[in-house]
Design an enzyme around this catalytic site. Structure first.
Site, PDB file in Angstrom:
ATOM      1  N   PHE A 150      13.566   9.888 -31.200  1.00 37.14           N
ATOM      2  CA  PHE A 150      12.792   9.446 -32.372  1.00 37.14           C
ATOM      3  C   PHE A 150      11.346   9.108 -32.059  1.00 37.14           C
ATOM      4  O   PHE A 150      10.493   9.122 -32.954  1.00 37.14           O
ATOM      5  CB  PHE A 150      13.466   8.203 -33.012  1.00 37.14           C
ATOM      6  CG  PHE A 150      13.195   6.904 -32.300  1.00 37.14           C
ATOM      7  CD1 PHE A 150      11.998   6.217 -32.497  1.00 37.14           C
ATOM      8  CD2 PHE A 150      14.114   6.353 -31.409  1.00 37.14           C
ATOM      9  CE1 PHE A 150      11.738   5.027 -31.839  1.00 37.14           C
ATOM     10  CE2 PHE A 150      13.861   5.173 -30.742  1.00 37.14           C
ATOM     11  CZ  PHE A 150      12.671   4.511 -30.960  1.00 37.14           C
ATOM     12  N   LYS A 174      16.372  20.605 -33.177  1.00 40.32           N
ATOM     13  CA  LYS A 174      17.197  19.599 -33.863  1.00 40.32           C
ATOM     14  C   LYS A 174      16.436  18.277 -33.697  1.00 40.32           C
ATOM     15  O   LYS A 174      16.456  17.655 -32.654  1.00 40.32           O
ATOM     16  CB  LYS A 174      18.592  19.515 -33.193  1.00 40.32           C
ATOM     17  CG  LYS A 174      19.694  18.904 -34.032  1.00 40.32           C
ATOM     18  CD  LYS A 174      19.485  17.455 -34.433  1.00 40.32           C
ATOM     19  CE  LYS A 174      19.763  16.482 -33.327  1.00 40.32           C
ATOM     20  NZ  LYS A 174      19.421  15.074 -33.700  1.00 40.32           N
ATOM     21  N   GLU A 177      17.549  12.250 -35.900  1.00 43.95           N
ATOM     22  CA  GLU A 177      17.993  11.903 -37.254  1.00 43.95           C
ATOM     23  C   GLU A 177      17.258  10.663 -37.770  1.00 43.95           C
ATOM     24  O   GLU A 177      17.208  10.412 -38.965  1.00 43.95           O
ATOM     25  CB  GLU A 177      19.515  11.693 -37.297  1.00 43.95           C
ATOM     26  CG  GLU A 177      20.071  10.566 -36.438  1.00 43.95           C
ATOM     27  CD  GLU A 177      20.283  10.962 -34.964  1.00 43.95           C
ATOM     28  OE1 GLU A 177      19.638  11.913 -34.487  1.00 43.95           O
ATOM     29  OE2 GLU A 177      21.099  10.288 -34.311  1.00 43.95           O
ATOM     30  N   SER A 227      17.971   8.931 -24.710  1.00 44.47           N
ATOM     31  CA  SER A 227      18.437   7.856 -23.831  1.00 44.47           C
ATOM     32  C   SER A 227      19.273   8.441 -22.691  1.00 44.47           C
ATOM     33  O   SER A 227      19.822   9.541 -22.812  1.00 44.47           O
ATOM     34  CB  SER A 227      19.278   6.880 -24.651  1.00 44.47           C
ATOM     35  OG  SER A 227      20.374   7.591 -25.203  1.00 44.47           O
ATOM     36  N   CYS A 282       8.599   6.312 -23.464  1.00 42.33           N
ATOM     37  CA  CYS A 282       9.386   6.427 -22.223  1.00 42.33           C
ATOM     38  C   CYS A 282       8.487   6.184 -21.032  1.00 42.33           C
ATOM     39  O   CYS A 282       8.961   6.008 -19.923  1.00 42.33           O
ATOM     40  CB  CYS A 282      10.048   7.783 -22.132  1.00 42.33           C
ATOM     41  SG  CYS A 282       8.847   9.083 -21.960  1.00 42.33           S
TER      42      CYS A 282
HETATM   43  P1  NAD Z   1      19.034   8.949 -28.377  1.00 43.64           P
HETATM   44  O1  NAD Z   1      19.623   9.235 -27.052  1.00 43.64           O
HETATM   45  O2  NAD Z   1      19.726   7.982 -29.254  1.00 43.64           O
HETATM   46  O3  NAD Z   1      18.910  10.317 -29.233  1.00 43.64           O
HETATM   47  C1  NAD Z   1      18.213  11.432 -28.740  1.00 43.64           C
HETATM   48  C2  NAD Z   1      18.790  12.692 -29.375  1.00 43.64           C
HETATM   49  O4  NAD Z   1      20.114  12.912 -28.878  1.00 43.64           O
HETATM   50  C3  NAD Z   1      18.907  12.629 -30.894  1.00 43.64           C
HETATM   51  O5  NAD Z   1      18.520  13.868 -31.425  1.00 43.64           O
HETATM   52  C4  NAD Z   1      20.386  12.353 -31.144  1.00 43.64           C
HETATM   53  O6  NAD Z   1      20.837  12.950 -32.340  1.00 43.64           O
HETATM   54  C5  NAD Z   1      21.061  12.987 -29.948  1.00 43.64           C
HETATM   55  N1  NAD Z   1      22.247  12.251 -29.463  1.00 43.64           N
HETATM   56  C6  NAD Z   1      22.325  10.914 -29.252  1.00 43.64           C
HETATM   57  N2  NAD Z   1      23.528  10.601 -28.736  1.00 43.64           N
HETATM   58  C7  NAD Z   1      24.209  11.760 -28.613  1.00 43.64           C
HETATM   59  C8  NAD Z   1      25.503  12.089 -28.139  1.00 43.64           C
HETATM   60  N3  NAD Z   1      26.339  11.158 -27.677  1.00 43.64           N
HETATM   61  N4  NAD Z   1      25.896  13.377 -28.169  1.00 43.64           N
HETATM   62  C9  NAD Z   1      25.065  14.338 -28.633  1.00 43.64           C
HETATM   63  N5  NAD Z   1      23.817  14.079 -29.100  1.00 43.64           N
HETATM   64  C10 NAD Z   1      23.400  12.808 -29.086  1.00 43.64           C
HETATM   65  O7  NAD Z   1      17.510   8.512 -28.106  1.00 43.64           O
HETATM   66  P2  NAD Z   1      16.481   7.883 -29.134  1.00 43.64           P
HETATM   67  O8  NAD Z   1      16.874   6.481 -29.440  1.00 43.64           O
HETATM   68  O9  NAD Z   1      16.225   8.805 -30.256  1.00 43.64           O
HETATM   69  O10 NAD Z   1      15.150   7.885 -28.234  1.00 43.64           O
HETATM   70  C11 NAD Z   1      14.803   6.845 -27.369  1.00 43.64           C
HETATM   71  C12 NAD Z   1      15.232   7.146 -25.951  1.00 43.64           C
HETATM   72  O11 NAD Z   1      14.625   8.366 -25.505  1.00 43.64           O
HETATM   73  C13 NAD Z   1      14.781   6.087 -24.955  1.00 43.64           C
HETATM   74  O12 NAD Z   1      15.827   5.851 -24.048  1.00 43.64           O
HETATM   75  C14 NAD Z   1      13.589   6.721 -24.262  1.00 43.64           C
HETATM   76  O13 NAD Z   1      13.318   6.240 -22.960  1.00 43.64           O
HETATM   77  C15 NAD Z   1      14.015   8.149 -24.229  1.00 43.64           C
HETATM   78  N6  NAD Z   1      12.885   9.040 -24.063  1.00 43.64           N
HETATM   79  C16 NAD Z   1      12.725   9.656 -22.866  1.00 43.64           C
HETATM   80  C17 NAD Z   1      11.647  10.473 -22.651  1.00 43.64           C
HETATM   81  C18 NAD Z   1      11.448  11.149 -21.330  1.00 43.64           C
HETATM   82  O14 NAD Z   1      10.556  11.964 -21.220  1.00 43.64           O
HETATM   83  N7  NAD Z   1      12.236  10.863 -20.316  1.00 43.64           N
HETATM   84  C19 NAD Z   1      10.711  10.688 -23.682  1.00 43.64           C
HETATM   85  C20 NAD Z   1      10.917  10.050 -24.915  1.00 43.64           C
HETATM   86  C21 NAD Z   1      12.016   9.228 -25.102  1.00 43.64           C
END
Ligand code: NAD
Length: 490
Positions: A150, A174, A177, A227, A282
């Site tokens: 997000f 994708k 959400e 995450s 991040c």
């Molecule tokens: P999130 O993990 O909740 O969701 C990320 C994506 O994965 C979404 O599109 C979601 O629909 C999907 N998703 C989530 N859980 C899933 C599952 N169990 N199975 C399949 N798909 C799933 O992350 P968020 O809250 O949207 O974003 C914040 C996180 O992203 C933080 O932990 C941040 O550090 C990380 N992040 C990392 C970087 C990087 O470059 N390493 C960059 C930006 C954000």
């Protein structure tokens, strides 16, 4: 735009037949701005099939012709930059200035991918044996998909999309959400490019939609950012299904503050890293380890900067720190500040329970500075993902580096110092993929890979630059012989 967001499949806007939609909430105002469909597996299938069909022709379009679409996309993004930035702010809470910054990095990736005719060149050797030559070509892998988080709704799909397109693949986005609106607007621009149907597509959804992507036999490669638990699970499922995958996970980024650092400059830069984007980068620095005599002076300067930071609605010019993504996130961050206290930490500045006048319904956590956070405790290891900065202390540089390396994440580590020798030792020994020296957000430019390590990354090749080019291509090696005797005489 209707509140019900659409998918973009096979060159058409289509309403999802999803049984369920998730509300998208402006975190600064709590206003309901859109509904994201939880697209079912049949809709992923339709997109994957359209992409597979388009790929047969698209891969043979010459690279210099493919990049003409990217030049056009860059122009459209420049012309619509302010609207896209406003959309980012409205759905994810960051300030307008921060949203403009993320759009600039998105566009920069388009620019870099325009160099694909050179970037995807292969190599060759003449006469590897008598009369035999050997060549290596790069060919696109086929259909690829990306799953976005997000916190950078505009930029993160662009760590991948321009490279996938330019190298001759078909690509499905994708979006998160929680923040799907900006990609809807980006695809309004994509719709104007005149690309063959199926080359770029958008499918909204959450976990079930992702699972359908991961299980689809026509999708060959997965790029994901989110995450760590989700990145780990997605990487495992993609790999089990024989797909190439690159999954960037969470972070908990430390900075060492040496006693010779310029405290004023360090404070100014670090407060933006810790509290900018409401700590939801991040690459946000969330742990400050003061070394030796830096403890008192840094604590004093940083407390003042933490108190002075202006919190507000992202579209208000004066705001320096916007809202966090949701009410749940605000409650979680405030709970974790309580956990820190129970572990013995002392809030020098406590940002819990405060409101922004005029935006009382907004999800704001004010900058919070915790002192004496125990290195072995839960808070030292938990990604808070909010405007909370933890102070710790070490007597020597070596002790500080050992503390940095004693953690699961490896996204970024920084040092503030006037000593080249200390900086060099840090740069060499630290276990992190992105390193900042007197820099607070060491975000690689689009022409470098975004190099997370350890639990911050699952895979081999990262997003952006030559890593992305390699990720979206397969190498084909050709060994050839053309004996003169076989040639017809002219
Ligand atoms: P999130 O993990 O909740 O969701 C990320 C994506 O994965 C979404 O599109 C979601 O629909 C999907 N998703 C989530 N859980 C899933 C599952 N169990 N199975 C399949 N798909 C799933 O992350 P968020 O809250 O949207 O974003 C914040 C996180 O992203 C933080 O932990 C941040 O550090 C990380 N992040 C990392 C970087 C990087 O470059 N390493 C960059 C930006 C954000």
């Amino acid at each position: 735009m209707s509140k019900h967001l659409l998918n973009y499949v096979n060159g058409q806007w289509v309403a999802s037949k999803a049984a369920e939609y998730l509300p998208v909430i402006n975190p600064g105002t709590a206003e309901h701005i859109a509904d994201a469909s939880l697209s079912p597996a049949e809709e992923v299938d339709a997109a994957a099939r359209a992409a597979a069909a388009a790929f047969r022709e698209w891969r043979r379009v010459p690279a210099p012709d493919r990049i003409q679409f990217l030049f056009k996309l860059k122009r459209l993004m420049e012309d619509n930059l302010d609207g896209l930035a406003r959309s980012c702010t409205e759905e994810c809470g960051k300030t307008h200035r921060e949203s403009v910054g993320e759009l600039r990095r998105a566009i920069e990736n388009v620019e870099v991918a325009c160099g694909i005719p050179m970037l995807m060149q292969g190599r060759n050797n003449e006469d590897i044996a008598q009369g035999i030559d050997e060549h290596m070509f790069r060919q696109p892998i086929g259909v690829a998909a990306m799953i976005a988080p997000f916190n950078f709704p505009a930029m993160i799909p662009f760590w991948f999309l321009p490279y996938a397109l330019a190298t001759g693949n078909c690509f499905i986005v994708k979006p998160s959400e929680k923040c799907p609106v900006t990609q809807q607007r980006v695809f309004e621009l994509v719709d104007q490019l005149g690309l063959p149907p199926g080359v770029l597509q958008l499918v909204n959804g959450a976990k079930d939609t992702v699972d359908a992507i991961l299980d689809h036999p026509d999708i060959r490669a997965i790029s994901m950012v989110g995450s760590t638990p989700a990145a780990r699970a997605i990487y495992a499922r993609a790999a089990a299904n024989g797909k190439r995958a690159q999954c960037q996970g969470g972070a908990k980024n430390p900075v060492l503050i040496m006693p010779d650092a310029d405290m004023e400059t360090a404070t100014r830069i670090l407060s933006d890293s810790a509290y900018g984007c409401a700590g939801q980068r991040c690459l946000a620095l969330s742990t400050g380890i003061t070394i030796g005599g830096a403890r008192e002076s840094f604590r004093e300067c940083f407390s003042e900067a933490t108190r002075a930071r202006r919190v507000g609605y992202g579209l208000d010019d004066s705001a320096e720190t916007g809202a966090v993504i949701s009410a749940e996130s605000k409650a979680r961050i405030e709970r974790l500040i309580g956990v820190a206290e129970s572990e013995g930490a002392r809030p020098l500045v406590d940002g819990r329970g405060q409101k922004v006048p005029g935006y009382e319904q907004g999800h704001f956590v004010f900058p919070t500075l915790l002192d004496g956070v125990p290195h072995q405790g839960e808070i030292a290891r938990t990604e808070i993902f909010g405007p909370v900065f933890s102070l710790m202390h070490a007597e020597t540089l070596e002790e500080g580096i050992a503390m940095v390396n004693d953690r699961a994440y490896g996204n970024m580590a920084c040092i503030f110092t006037a000593s080249g020798a200390a900086a060099r030792q840090f740069r060499t020994e630290v276990r992190a993929g992105n390193v900042g020296i007197n820099i607070g957000v060491a975000a690689p430019m689009a022409f470098f890979p975004f190099s997370g390590w350890a639990d911050s990354f699952f895979g081999d090749l990262h997003g952006q630059a030559e890593h992305a080019v390699e990720f979206f291509t397969e190498t084909k090696v050709v060994v050839e012989r053309w004996p003169k005797a076989w040639s017809r005489k002219f």
